[in-house]
Design an enzyme around this catalytic site. Structure first.
Site, PDB file in Angstrom:
ATOM      1  N   LYS A 188       1.763  -0.927   4.231  1.00  0.00           N
ATOM      2  CA  LYS A 188       0.518  -0.768   4.567  1.00  0.00           C
ATOM      3  C   LYS A 188      -1.339  -0.596   3.249  1.00  0.00           C
ATOM      4  CE  LYS A 188       1.438   1.862   8.196  1.00  0.00           C
ATOM      5  NZ  LYS A 188       2.933   0.706   8.571  1.00  0.00           N
ATOM      6  N   THR A 189      -1.793   0.117   3.001  1.00  0.00           N
ATOM      7  CA  THR A 189      -2.981  -0.345   2.126  1.00  0.00           C
ATOM      8  C   THR A 189      -2.269  -0.023   1.216  1.00  0.00           C
ATOM      9  OG1 THR A 189      -4.303   0.835   4.303  1.00  0.00           O
ATOM     10  CG2 THR A 189      -5.239   0.452   2.348  1.00  0.00           C
TER      11      THR A 189
END
Length: 388
Positions: A188-189
């Site tokens: 994820k980010t």
């Protein structure tokens, strides 16, 4: 795309400080003297909320548990119907089922997110929650979805696991509705390895989530933890101090990650704009999307399959579409539908979504690409498309 690209000595040093400055206290609560009154999970929650412009956030073990916790704290129970979309990660459906509720999945539109028209058609008197999913960084049509929800007096929970860093009309994803959730897994980010975050500007709702995460503890700081009170029971979904130590560094990288992705996507998309006779980009709802993915569709599944082969020949892979469709499109959730009374004819459900996804290709956009990398990648993508 993800925060794992940037993990370096800073994260390592932050983890070591758990031992060097807090005497190895890995637990988020108590041991005040031994830990030198450093509470990393609490600090991470504050820093995360501030980064998104929110009031309060609650850290937990995963995006999946965040989804479940938020649903439970919104009062979702057996017999309720929860509407979400057919193109999503399976965790959204799993969380609904874990509450004993019925998942009602609707088609997506050209944003690759929940179709507001399909949403309204699916609402019944048993609908108790709407869960739009901001797939692959592009916010859903939240104005339309929120208007429908308000009309029917139904709360909205944003699944923003794939959209941390995106905004919609100036507001961060996760803060566009009653409550929002994020995943912090390794793709994820930003990442804490595993982990999740719940956010809302409704402080009472977040406080309820924080209690549920910690067995229902009221966290009365005037009492020893062993004598703490509880107003309801919860479960154990607590994040550890080690995860938070990584998260505290990662959240500082969020702006750089988002800006880098946007710059890189712009370069690639400008090159692909030369092929609009062959490909059609998805509709972007806000230019400040999380630009970690380029997704487009072709005229037929056969052309999409050929392009994927061409990309592979150039040494390029895809992201989620189609390589991980089994985990992201309800048509393939046989492990769910074969064990429930829902969607017995699931292979023929969601035809609009199926038509779009079967002829779509999604490409990752990475943070650490150099100018030389971008030149090579854009050239390779162009070659792959020109061979169609």
């Amino acid at each position: 795309m993800p925060g794992f690209e940037l993990i370096d000595q800073l994260e390592r040093n932050s983890v070591l400080e758990v031992f060097d400055k807090s005497n190895g206290v890995l637990f988020a609560h108590g041991f005040d003297v031994r830990r030198n009154n450093i509470f990393r999970v609490r600090d991470f929650e504050i820093k995360f909320a501030k980064a998104l412009g929110g009031r309060k956030a609650a850290a937990c073990t995963s995006g999946t548990s965040a989804q479940y916790i938020a649903m439970k704290c919104l009062g979702i129970k057996a017999g309720d119907e929860v509407i979400t979309q057919a193109f999503t990660f399976i965790a959204t459906v799993e969380a609904i089922l874990a509450c004993g509720a019925k998942p009602v999945l609707v088609d997506i539109d050209e944003t690759y997110n929940m179709s507001p028209r399909s949403l309204e058609e699916a609402i019944t008197d048993k609908t108790k929650l709407i869960v739009p999913v901001h797939m692959l960084g592009n916010p859903a049509e939240m104005d339309a979805i929120n208007a429908i929800a308000k009309k029917h007096n139904i709360p909205v929970l944003e699944d923003a696991c794939e959209a941390l860093g995106a905004t919609y009309k100036g507001v961060s994803t996760g803060l566009l509705s009653d409550i929002g959730i994020f995943s912090l897994d390794f793709g994820k980010t930003i990442t804490t390895g595993e982990g999740g975050m719940i956010i809302s500007n409704n402080e009472n709702l977040i406080t309820t989530c924080m209690k549920f995460i910690d067995h229902g503890h009221d966290c009365d700081m005037t009492l020893p933890r062993g004598k703490d009170t509880a107003s309801f029971y919860g479960f154990n979904y607590r994040m550890s101090e080690l995860q938070a130590a990584v998260g505290l560094i990662q959240v500082e990288r969020l702006t750089h990650i988002v800006e880098s992705n946007r710059n890189h996507k712009k370069i690639i998309k400008n090159e692909l704009s030369n092929f609009t006779d062959k490909i059609k980009f998805r509709r972007i709802t806000d230019e400040n999307e999380l630009a970690d993915t380029i997704i487009f569709n072709l005229e037929s599944p056969k052309l999409a399959e050929k392009l994927i082969g061409n990309l592979a020949a150039q040494g390029l892979g895809t992201k989620n579409v189609p390589d991980a469709m089994r985990w992201h499109f309800a048509k393939y959730f046989s492990q769910v539908w074969n064990n429930t009374s829902y969607y017995k004819n699931y292979e023929n459900q969601w035809s609009v979504s199926d038509s779009l996804l079967s002829r779509s290709v999604s490409l990752p956009v990475m943070v650490n690409w150099s100018e030389k990398d971008l030149e090579k990648i854009t050239a390779s993508i162009s070659t792959a498309i020109s061979l169609l």
